[in-house]
Structures are given as C-alpha cells and as structure tokens.
Design a protein around this motif. Structure first.
Motif, mmCIF file in Angstrom:
data_model
loop_
_atom_site.group_PDB
_atom_site.id
_atom_site.type_symbol
_atom_site.label_atom_id
_atom_site.label_comp_id
_atom_site.label_asym_id
_atom_site.label_seq_id
_atom_site.Cartn_x
_atom_site.Cartn_y
_atom_site.Cartn_z
ATOM 1 N N ASP A 17 38.073 40.503 42.732
ATOM 2 C CA ASP A 17 37.800 41.491 41.694
ATOM 3 C C ASP A 17 38.033 42.914 42.177
ATOM 4 O O ASP A 17 38.263 43.826 41.389
ATOM 5 C CB ASP A 17 36.349 41.358 41.204
ATOM 6 N N VAL A 18 37.963 43.114 43.486
ATOM 7 C CA VAL A 18 38.071 44.459 44.053
ATOM 8 C C VAL A 18 39.479 44.754 44.547
ATOM 9 O O VAL A 18 39.973 45.875 44.427
ATOM 10 C CB VAL A 18 37.063 44.634 45.215
ATOM 11 N N GLU A 180 49.771 48.054 39.763
ATOM 12 C CA GLU A 180 49.028 49.298 39.530
ATOM 13 C C GLU A 180 48.392 49.305 38.145
ATOM 14 O O GLU A 180 47.327 49.881 37.943
ATOM 15 C CB GLU A 180 49.971 50.495 39.706
ATOM 16 N N ARG A 181 49.035 48.621 37.194
ATOM 17 C CA ARG A 181 48.436 48.508 35.862
ATOM 18 C C ARG A 181 47.149 47.688 35.929
ATOM 19 O O ARG A 181 46.156 48.007 35.246
ATOM 20 C CB ARG A 181 49.430 47.876 34.889
ATOM 21 N N LYS A 182 47.126 46.634 36.744
ATOM 22 C CA LYS A 182 45.901 45.848 36.909
ATOM 23 C C LYS A 182 44.784 46.705 37.482
ATOM 24 O O LYS A 182 43.622 46.593 37.082
ATOM 25 C CB LYS A 182 46.170 44.648 37.817
ATOM 26 N N ARG A 186 41.209 47.435 35.571
ATOM 27 C CA ARG A 186 39.927 47.070 36.175
ATOM 28 C C ARG A 186 39.006 48.277 36.313
ATOM 29 O O ARG A 186 37.816 48.194 36.039
ATOM 30 C CB ARG A 186 40.160 46.429 37.548
ATOM 31 N N PHE A 187 39.561 49.390 36.739
ATOM 32 C CA PHE A 187 38.718 50.563 36.930
ATOM 33 C C PHE A 187 38.422 51.269 35.607
ATOM 34 O O PHE A 187 37.506 52.085 35.530
ATOM 35 C CB PHE A 187 39.363 51.524 37.929
ATOM 36 N N ASP A 188 39.191 50.941 34.579
ATOM 37 C CA ASP A 188 38.881 51.467 33.254
ATOM 38 C C ASP A 188 37.593 50.842 32.727
ATOM 39 O O ASP A 188 36.743 51.508 32.135
ATOM 40 C CB ASP A 188 40.046 51.175 32.300
ATOM 41 N N THR A 189 37.426 49.536 32.974
ATOM 42 C CA THR A 189 36.227 48.838 32.496
ATOM 43 C C THR A 189 35.073 48.905 33.498
ATOM 44 O O THR A 189 33.917 48.744 33.119
ATOM 45 C CB THR A 189 36.555 47.367 32.198
#
Length: 329
Positions: A17-18, A180-182, A186-189
């Motif tokens: 996840d990180v 980079e989109r992933k 992830r950091f958006d949510t």
C-alpha cells in the motif's frame, strides 16, 4: 509461515500500500535480510528510497534506527561514545544508532569518508570498537543505505572498500507515467500514507527458520563454475580497471541461494545468477579511463560480460540428486 517464499510474499503484501512498483528492490531487500547482507539504494531525491527502507524495516519487525547522514557528523554520532557522568565521576557508554537489527543510513554519501568508515567494522564484523572496547551488535544486523548519484552536489563518493561491503546495490528509478498515476491516486485518498502505516508481519523465529532454509539450498557445480566465470570475466575485461572481488563471488553464492528460495526452489539455476549480476557487480567494478571517455556505462559493460560468458546448458541437472545428497549422521 517459515518458508522464504511465504516470507517474501508476506513482506510484499505488507508494504504494497505504501510502495508502488520497485519489485526488484523489494526482492533484493528480502535476499539481503535472509543472508545477513547489506543493501545500497541509489536514486535522485524524491523517488522514495528512504520510504522503501523504512517500510521494509517496519514490516520485518526488527529493531531499527535511522541515521540522517550530514557533512558535520563524526564517527561517534554513528557508533556512540563514552560520556562522562559528573554525578558519579565515571564514564558511561552511550550507544549510537548503529545498535539496532536494521540500520537505515539515509544519504550515506553526504557524510565525510571518515564518518562513512565508522560503518566498515559494523558491516563486516557485526561489532564496533569504542575507546578500545569491542562490542557486539544485535543479531541479525543489516544496513540499508541510501545515496544520491555522485553527480549531485554536496556528496562524497563511497570508498571502494565501503562499497564492496554492500552485498547488493539497486537503483530506484523515477516511475513511469502509469506508476506515478498510482502514487497520485493513493495519496489523493490517503495524504498521510507512509511507512508508519506498515505493520509488523514477520516474527523473529519465522525469519530465523527462513534464513536456515536458504542455507540448505543446493548449488550445482556448473552453477558455481558459472559464478567464477562471470567474476573472472570482469577482471579480464579491457573496459574495467578493477573487476569483482572474492566478496562478489560469495555474494553471488549467498544471494543466488536466497533468490532461488523465495522463488520456491531448493536449488539455484543460472537465471538466478544472471538476475543478480548487476546488483552484485555494479558498485564493485571500476571503469577504465578509456571506458569513461567512450561513455560506456557500468551497466553496459556488465551486460557485455553476461553476453560473453556462456551459462550452463539447459539440459544440465541443477537440482540435487540422491547420489549427490550427503547422508545425515
């Protein structure tokens, strides 16, 4: 869970996840962990080198410390020192951050060579000497060092002797657009997502059993000869001033056994050795002046060595047979 294969999959899932991508780096970290090796991560700032190291440390469940290397550090900042206690009139040992199972040396090449050398004894002997007293470090002991490319300003190149003590070196690349989109999603949510979100998934006894299993992996004679041929080819290459050291030969052996084990095999195949050629050799070999002037990269030279050295034929038996097995007493 005690098999190296299961341990690797558990670690991958824990940090998934990180960390986005970098499968090869995670494999290398697991290999080093199972073989008491040390690992060097190189990459430009911002590619998550420290995040990878810290997340892996948390998932492993080992005691760990992080040392932020800076030019003004001295060796005592790494290993510790004896501090005078005015109340008792005696000196008391204050251990440095190197006293941990897993030490993350962040931006190691920002420290001066004198401070970098403080890790030499620790990485080779798992001991440190403070004021003439030799002290044992916790077992297992592993250093994960990160560094910026030498072309970046304000860094000091690691001495050859120091580089040779790293079992493996990996370059953390800038992710492609999809990767980079992933990261963005992830950091958006989860804006606060980081190593602190990783939980321990490995118990010490599980790690020990998996490490013991690695030592039992079989290496056939043709594979050993292939390792020797590869290292010898680096020493004979006209493009290299210095080839692989005997420590590189041993790194191929131990890392090859660990890679086979986490792939679910109890024997090493030539592809294990091929996949480890760059991580084992890249930081150990030194180009000649002619190679530098020709703009021949270390990676290209290693690829050339791999192409020139013939691996064992496909019909070779790499698994241990009943005749080769040594009866237990």
């Amino acid at each position: 869970m005690s098999s190296p294969e299961a341990l690797y999959e558990t670690l991958r899932e824990a940090v998934g996840d990180v960390i986005v991508g970098n499968e090869e780096v995670l494999e290398g970290l697991t290999i080093a962990l199972l073989t008491d090796g040390h690992l060097l991560l190189e990459g430009v700032p911002g590619v998550a080198k420290t995040t990878i190291a810290n997340a892996f440390a948390r998932a492993s469940g080992l005691s760990y410390s992080r040392i932020q290397m800076t030019p003004d550090m001295v060796p005592a900042d790494v290993v510790g020192t004896n501090v005078y206690q005015q109340a008792t009139g005696e000196f008391q040992l204050k251990k440095g951050p190197v006293f941990a199972n897993l030490v993350v040396a962040d931006e190691i090449n920002r420290a001066t060579p004198k401070t970098q050398s403080a890790l030499l004894e620790a990485m080779e002997e798992s001991t440190v000497t403070i004021d003439g007293e030799t002290l044992e470090l916790p077992a297992p002991f592993m250093v994960i060092a990160t560094q910026n490319p030498i072309e970046m300003e304000g860094v000091f190149e690691l001495p050859e002797a120091q580089r040779d003590r790293f079992q493996l070196k990996y370059t953390v690349e800038i992710p492609d657009r999809a990767g980079e989109r992933k990261v963005l999603d992830r950091f958006d949510t989860a804006p606060g997502l980081g190593p602190s979100a990783v939980e321990q998934v490995i118990e010490p006894d599980e790690l020990q059993r998996a490490s013991d299993a690695v030592t039992e992996v079989y290496v056939a004679d043709p594979v050993k000869e292939y390792i020797l041929d590869l290292v010898a080819a680096t020493r004979a290459s006209p493009m290299l001033q210095h080839g692989g050291s005997p420590r590189a030969t041993l790194a191929f052996l131990s890392a090859g056994k660990a890679r086979a084990a986490i792939q679910g095999r109890d024997y090493v195949i030539p592809d294990d050795i091929k996949s480890l050629a760059a991580p084992v050799l890249k930081h150990r070999v030194i180009r000649t002046t002619d190679a530098e002037l020709a703009d021949e990269s270390v990676s290209e030279i290693i690829d050339g060595v791999l192409a020139d050295v013939t691996p064992p034929s496909a019909d070779t038996t790499f698994a241990e047979t009943d005749e080769q097995a040594v009866p237990s007493e």
